[in-house]
Scaffold this motif. Structure first.
Motif, PDB file in Angstrom:
ATOM      1  N   UNK A 110       0.814  -1.207   0.000  1.00 62.27           N
ATOM      2  CA  UNK A 110       0.000   0.000   0.000  1.00 62.27           C
ATOM      3  C   UNK A 110       0.853   1.266   0.000  1.00 62.27           C
ATOM      4  N   UNK A 111       1.970   1.210   0.719  1.00 59.99           N
ATOM      5  CA  UNK A 111       2.823   2.396   0.863  1.00 59.99           C
ATOM      6  C   UNK A 111       3.845   2.535  -0.255  1.00 59.99           C
ATOM      7  N   UNK A 112       3.847   1.633  -1.208  1.00 57.40           N
ATOM      8  CA  UNK A 112       4.878   1.635  -2.240  1.00 57.40           C
ATOM      9  C   UNK A 112       4.963   2.955  -3.006  1.00 57.40           C
ATOM     10  N   UNK A 113       3.843   3.563  -3.446  1.00 54.81           N
ATOM     11  CA  UNK A 113       3.949   4.861  -4.134  1.00 54.81           C
ATOM     12  C   UNK A 113       4.603   5.942  -3.271  1.00 54.81           C
ATOM     13  N   UNK A 114       4.280   5.963  -1.973  1.00 51.73           N
ATOM     14  CA  UNK A 114       4.896   6.949  -1.080  1.00 51.73           C
ATOM     15  C   UNK A 114       6.393   6.697  -0.949  1.00 51.73           C
ATOM     16  N   UNK A 115       6.791   5.422  -0.854  1.00 48.79           N
ATOM     17  CA  UNK A 115       8.215   5.085  -0.763  1.00 48.79           C
ATOM     18  C   UNK A 115       8.943   5.546  -2.023  1.00 48.79           C
ATOM     19  N   UNK A 116       8.295   5.387  -3.176  1.00 48.37           N
ATOM     20  CA  UNK A 116       8.884   5.854  -4.428  1.00 48.37           C
ATOM     21  C   UNK A 116       9.069   7.373  -4.427  1.00 48.37           C
ATOM     22  N   UNK A 117       8.066   8.060  -3.889  1.00 50.05           N
ATOM     23  CA  UNK A 117       8.151   9.507  -3.820  1.00 50.05           C
ATOM     24  C   UNK A 117       9.326   9.948  -2.948  1.00 50.05           C
ATOM     25  N   UNK A 118       9.504   9.254  -1.824  1.00 46.23           N
ATOM     26  CA  UNK A 118      10.632   9.560  -0.953  1.00 46.23           C
ATOM     27  C   UNK A 118      11.957   9.271  -1.658  1.00 46.23           C
TER      28      UNK A 118
END
Length: 274
Positions: A110-118
């Protein structure tokens, strides 16, 4: 929260980079925990309708292959009511720890897009101004490939692997009572691994950008890559051409996309040099 410090030349020191990396990992971990908490509240649905669904004979993948086998008179190993093994928990904390780690895995997805953004924010200082404008495209494309890979692993590779391993017999004397953590591990590992494999075009893009991989290298080793893909497809699928092609085709497309991306990067470098 740490703020990046730059010297007079506008560049960050090595320790400042480490500090930025530390906060990247902290924020990513918090996002995973939040996603895991959300997943934990829906654990009944996740286990009954997602995790244990590939064990039932009415799973969409089994019905699909069964219909193909019936129509073209092929191997009918997918026409079944349920996979021939039982799932058991052999430790006192087995079900709780499985629930917890499954929620964390779901939180990571679920958090993968946020991790990519970071990750993008961390590497963006090393990119050109023109390249920084592609942040949204990078996040969307990379997330889409990852989610497609997870779905590919869950709906195709996982049921094929479970069917193969669940029906494999060395002797009729041995009865299959599969440990809960072993069963969950196959599903989690397959889904996450396929999600990361589908990031191959993105990985090739960055490797080509720094000159570690070229289109010529990928073309030279194309035959070996195809052999590996065909071997994997032959192992996890029934002995018929249709099933093997269904597994092989997406992986071949990914490899060819990687060659195209690497060639494009090489042309762009040559154009800039000229």
């Amino acid at each position: 929260m740490a703020k990046s410090k730059k010297n007079k030349s506008g560049e960050m020191s090595f320790l400042d980079h480490l500090e930025e990396l530390r906060w990247l990992l902290v924020r990513s971990s918090i996002a995973i925990v939040i996603g895991g908490c959300i997943a934990f509240t829906f654990s009944d649905f996740i286990f009954d309708e997602i995790i244990f669904a590939p064990k039932r004979g009415d799973f969409i993948t089994y019905r699909f292959f069964c219909d193909i086998a019936t129509k073209y008179d092929l191997d009918k190993s997918f026409c079944m009511d349920e996979l021939p093994f039982e799932i058991q928990s052999r430790t006192l904390d087995g079900q709780f720890s499985t629930d917890l780690w499954t929620a964390i895995t779901a939180g990571f997805i679920l958090a993968f897009p946020f991790i990519l953004w970071e990750f993008w924010k961390f590497i963006s200082p090393a990119l050109y101004e023109k390249e920084r404008k592609y942040a949204v495209s990078f996040i969307i494309t990379t997330s889409l490939l990852f989610f497609l890979g997870v779905l590919f692993g869950y709906y195709l590779i996982t049921p094929l692997s479970l069917n193969f391993l669940g029906n494999y017999r060395i002797s009729a004397v041995v009865k299959n009572d599969i440990d809960l953590q072993s069963y969950i591990s196959v599903i989690k590992t397959t889904a996450i691994s396929c999600g990361l494999v589908f990031e191959l075009p993105i990985i090739i893009y960055f490797l080509s950008k720094v000159g570690l991989v070229t289109a010529a290298f990928l073309r030279n080793y194309r035959r070996y890559a195809y052999v590996i893909i065909l071997i994997v497809a032959a192992v996890v699928t029934p002995p018929d051409v249709v099933s093997q092609l269904i597994v092989t085709f997406p992986l071949v497309i990914l490899y060819e996309m990687s060659i195209f991306i690497s060639a494009k990067m090489h042309k762009n470098k040559e154009a800039k040099t000229e």
